[in-house]
Design a protein around this motif. Structure first.
Motif, PDB file in Angstrom:
ATOM      1  N   ASP A  21       0.810  -1.217   0.000  1.00  0.00           N
ATOM      2  CA  ASP A  21       0.000   0.000   0.000  1.00  0.00           C
ATOM      3  C   ASP A  21       0.848   1.274   0.000  1.00  0.00           C
ATOM      4  OD1 ASP A  21       0.881  -0.540   2.573  1.00  0.00           O
ATOM      5  OD2 ASP A  21      -0.901   0.327   3.520  1.00  0.00           O
ATOM      6  N   GLN A  22       2.150   1.153   0.239  1.00  0.00           N
ATOM      7  CA  GLN A  22       3.041   2.310   0.232  1.00  0.00           C
ATOM      8  C   GLN A  22       3.867   2.429  -1.052  1.00  0.00           C
ATOM      9  OE1 GLN A  22       5.455   2.153   3.744  1.00  0.00           O
ATOM     10  NE2 GLN A  22       3.708   2.174   5.134  1.00  0.00           N
ATOM     11  N   TRP A  23       3.719   1.516  -1.991  1.00  0.00           N
ATOM     12  CA  TRP A  23       4.503   1.530  -3.218  1.00  0.00           C
ATOM     13  C   TRP A  23       4.298   2.820  -4.020  1.00  0.00           C
ATOM     14  CZ3 TRP A  23       3.777  -3.947  -5.752  1.00  0.00           C
ATOM     15  CH2 TRP A  23       4.496  -4.894  -5.017  1.00  0.00           C
ATOM     16  N   MET A  24       3.059   3.304  -4.088  1.00  0.00           N
ATOM     17  CA  MET A  24       2.768   4.455  -4.933  1.00  0.00           C
ATOM     18  C   MET A  24       3.325   5.763  -4.362  1.00  0.00           C
ATOM     19  SD  MET A  24       0.626   1.924  -5.598  1.00  0.00           S
ATOM     20  CE  MET A  24      -0.568   1.942  -4.309  1.00  0.00           C
ATOM     21  N   THR A  25       3.587   5.829  -3.086  1.00  0.00           N
ATOM     22  CA  THR A  25       4.039   7.073  -2.460  1.00  0.00           C
ATOM     23  C   THR A  25       5.457   7.003  -1.915  1.00  0.00           C
ATOM     24  OG1 THR A  25       3.053   6.381  -0.360  1.00  0.00           O
ATOM     25  CG2 THR A  25       1.698   7.733  -1.824  1.00  0.00           C
ATOM     26  N   SER A  26       6.095   5.877  -2.024  1.00  0.00           N
ATOM     27  CA  SER A  26       7.407   5.697  -1.417  1.00  0.00           C
ATOM     28  C   SER A  26       8.514   6.357  -2.256  1.00  0.00           C
ATOM     29  CB  SER A  26       7.713   4.211  -1.269  1.00  0.00           C
ATOM     30  OG  SER A  26       9.034   4.027  -0.827  1.00  0.00           O
ATOM     31  N   PRO A  27       9.285   7.246  -1.643  1.00  0.00           N
ATOM     32  CA  PRO A  27      10.421   7.817  -2.370  1.00  0.00           C
ATOM     33  C   PRO A  27      11.534   6.794  -2.604  1.00  0.00           C
ATOM     34  CG  PRO A  27      10.356   8.645  -0.124  1.00  0.00           C
ATOM     35  CD  PRO A  27       9.116   7.832  -0.327  1.00  0.00           C
ATOM     36  N   VAL A  28      11.573   5.755  -1.780  1.00  0.00           N
ATOM     37  CA  VAL A  28      12.583   4.709  -1.950  1.00  0.00           C
ATOM     38  C   VAL A  28      12.335   3.956  -3.252  1.00  0.00           C
ATOM     39  CG1 VAL A  28      13.508   2.574  -0.972  1.00  0.00           C
ATOM     40  CG2 VAL A  28      12.922   4.473   0.531  1.00  0.00           C
ATOM     41  N   VAL A  29      11.076   3.639  -3.542  1.00  0.00           N
ATOM     42  CA  VAL A  29      10.741   2.931  -4.787  1.00  0.00           C
ATOM     43  C   VAL A  29      11.083   3.805  -5.988  1.00  0.00           C
ATOM     44  CG1 VAL A  29       8.841   1.970  -6.136  1.00  0.00           C
ATOM     45  CG2 VAL A  29       8.968   1.517  -3.698  1.00  0.00           C
ATOM     46  N   TYR A  30      10.746   5.082  -5.915  1.00  0.00           N
ATOM     47  CA  TYR A  30      11.057   5.993  -7.021  1.00  0.00           C
ATOM     48  C   TYR A  30      12.568   6.102  -7.231  1.00  0.00           C
ATOM     49  CZ  TYR A  30      10.788   9.936 -10.184  1.00  0.00           C
ATOM     50  OH  TYR A  30      10.901  10.733 -11.295  1.00  0.00           O
ATOM     51  N   ARG A  31      13.325   6.235  -6.137  1.00  0.00           N
ATOM     52  CA  ARG A  31      14.779   6.333  -6.241  1.00  0.00           C
ATOM     53  C   ARG A  31      15.363   5.075  -6.863  1.00  0.00           C
ATOM     54  NH1 ARG A  31      16.781   6.261  -1.004  1.00  0.00           N
ATOM     55  NH2 ARG A  31      17.179   4.076  -1.303  1.00  0.00           N
ATOM     56  N   GLU A  32      14.846   3.912  -6.457  1.00  0.00           N
ATOM     57  CA  GLU A  32      15.358   2.657  -7.013  1.00  0.00           C
ATOM     58  C   GLU A  32      15.020   2.526  -8.503  1.00  0.00           C
ATOM     59  OE1 GLU A  32      17.517   0.712  -5.614  1.00  0.00           O
ATOM     60  OE2 GLU A  32      17.436   1.890  -3.778  1.00  0.00           O
ATOM     61  N   MET A  33      13.872   3.056  -8.903  1.00  0.00           N
ATOM     62  CA  MET A  33      13.555   3.058 -10.343  1.00  0.00           C
ATOM     63  C   MET A  33      14.516   3.952 -11.106  1.00  0.00           C
ATOM     64  SD  MET A  33       9.471   2.882 -11.036  1.00  0.00           S
ATOM     65  CE  MET A  33       8.939   4.144  -9.918  1.00  0.00           C
ATOM     66  N   VAL A  34      14.824   5.107 -10.550  1.00  0.00           N
ATOM     67  CA  VAL A  34      15.722   6.049 -11.215  1.00  0.00           C
ATOM     68  C   VAL A  34      17.114   5.452 -11.374  1.00  0.00           C
ATOM     69  CG1 VAL A  34      16.902   8.275 -10.970  1.00  0.00           C
ATOM     70  CG2 VAL A  34      14.458   8.110 -10.522  1.00  0.00           C
ATOM     71  N   PHE A  35      17.599   4.748 -10.364  1.00  0.00           N
ATOM     72  CA  PHE A  35      18.948   4.200 -10.409  1.00  0.00           C
ATOM     73  C   PHE A  35      19.004   2.754 -10.900  1.00  0.00           C
ATOM     74  CE2 PHE A  35      19.450   7.624  -7.224  1.00  0.00           C
ATOM     75  CZ  PHE A  35      20.359   8.382  -7.949  1.00  0.00           C
ATOM     76  N   CYS A  36      17.888   2.196 -11.330  1.00  0.00           N
ATOM     77  CA  CYS A  36      17.865   0.815 -11.813  1.00  0.00           C
ATOM     78  C   CYS A  36      18.450   0.755 -13.227  1.00  0.00           C
ATOM     79  CB  CYS A  36      16.436   0.277 -11.800  1.00  0.00           C
ATOM     80  SG  CYS A  36      16.322  -1.416 -12.388  1.00  0.00           S
ATOM     81  N   ARG A  37      19.569   0.081 -13.383  1.00  0.00           N
ATOM     82  CA  ARG A  37      20.235  -0.002 -14.681  1.00  0.00           C
ATOM     83  C   ARG A  37      19.403  -0.786 -15.681  1.00  0.00           C
ATOM     84  NH1 ARG A  37      26.337  -1.564 -14.033  1.00  0.00           N
ATOM     85  NH2 ARG A  37      26.341  -0.772 -16.154  1.00  0.00           N
ATOM     86  N   ARG A  38      18.700  -1.792 -15.203  1.00  0.00           N
ATOM     87  CA  ARG A  38      17.882  -2.605 -16.103  1.00  0.00           C
ATOM     88  C   ARG A  38      16.727  -1.796 -16.676  1.00  0.00           C
ATOM     89  NH1 ARG A  38      15.020  -8.341 -14.486  1.00  0.00           N
ATOM     90  NH2 ARG A  38      14.094  -8.762 -16.517  1.00  0.00           N
ATOM     91  N   LEU A  39      16.034  -1.039 -15.839  1.00  0.00           N
ATOM     92  CA  LEU A  39      14.921  -0.212 -16.289  1.00  0.00           C
ATOM     93  C   LEU A  39      15.409   0.886 -17.232  1.00  0.00           C
ATOM     94  CD1 LEU A  39      11.937   0.505 -16.217  1.00  0.00           C
ATOM     95  CD2 LEU A  39      12.366   1.795 -14.128  1.00  0.00           C
ATOM     96  N   ASN A  40      16.509   1.534 -16.892  1.00  0.00           N
ATOM     97  CA  ASN A  40      17.072   2.560 -17.775  1.00  0.00           C
ATOM     98  C   ASN A  40      17.531   1.968 -19.106  1.00  0.00           C
ATOM     99  OD1 ASN A  40      16.611   4.687 -16.023  1.00  0.00           O
ATOM    100  ND2 ASN A  40      18.548   4.369 -14.954  1.00  0.00           N
TER     101      ASN A  40
END
Length: 180
Positions: A21-40
């Motif tokens: 329930d915290q996935w949509m608002t978590s800054p940790v999830v957003y930061r991990e998406m930004v620094f995820c080499r696979r997603l980039n």
């Protein structure tokens, strides 16, 4: 119970360790998406494959991150399907950039990171961009119409010079499946 260090997680472990329930608002999830080499890498692959300027990477990736976090994480079935959903979202965002030409005006690249006008006055920037886009679209439409009418005229003239066989009727009859 052992405390979890949220500063050094990968994207999948962040999704596993943070309550759903915290996935949509978590800054940790957003930061991990930004620094995820696979997603980039997925986003970069679609940009290169789609023929979009690589300078638009930051704009496109930001849009992918926001769509993933705000819309797609709440309907995600499992953590393991994150990258397949991200692949499709990235593909769609790049396609929309390609189709709508968000970042080009008369062949010039316009990025959200672009510097302001030389005189420092930013109030007229939107009017300038919208006018140039409108004029470019308008002139392209006129050119396409003129080219199409010229092509039809040239084809008719060439057919007239070649002559028409007498055994072929000039009336066009539709062949194939009837219209609905």
């Amino acid at each position: 119970m052992k405390a979890i260090d949220l500063t050094t997680l990968s994207l999948s472990s962040a999704l596993n360790n943070i309550p759903r329930d915290q996935w949509m608002t978590s800054p940790v999830v957003y930061r991990e998406m930004v620094f995820c080499r696979r997603l980039n890498g997925i986003i970069r692959h679609h940009i290169m494959k789609g023929g979009v300027d690589i300078q638009c990477f930051s704009d496109i990736s930001s849009e992918v991150y926001v769509i993933m976090q705000m819309k797609m994480l709440k309907i995600l079935d499992s953590v393991s399907s994150f990258y397949s959903v991200a692949f499709r979202v990235s593909e769609l965002v790049v396609a929309s950039y390609r189709k709508k030409d968000y970042n080009t005006v008369n062949g010039k690249n316009i990025s959200l990171d672009a510097p302001a006008l030389d005189d420092g006055d930013n109030s007229a920037m939107l009017e300038i961009l919208s006018y140039e886009i409108t004029m470019a679209d308008f002139s392209e439409d006129i050119i396409k119409r003129v080219d199409l009418s010229n092509a039809k005229t040239n084809l008719t003239n060439k057919l007239g010079l070649l002559g028409w066989p007498e055994d072929v009727p000039r009336v066009h009859k539709r062949i194939g499946r009837p219209r609905k």
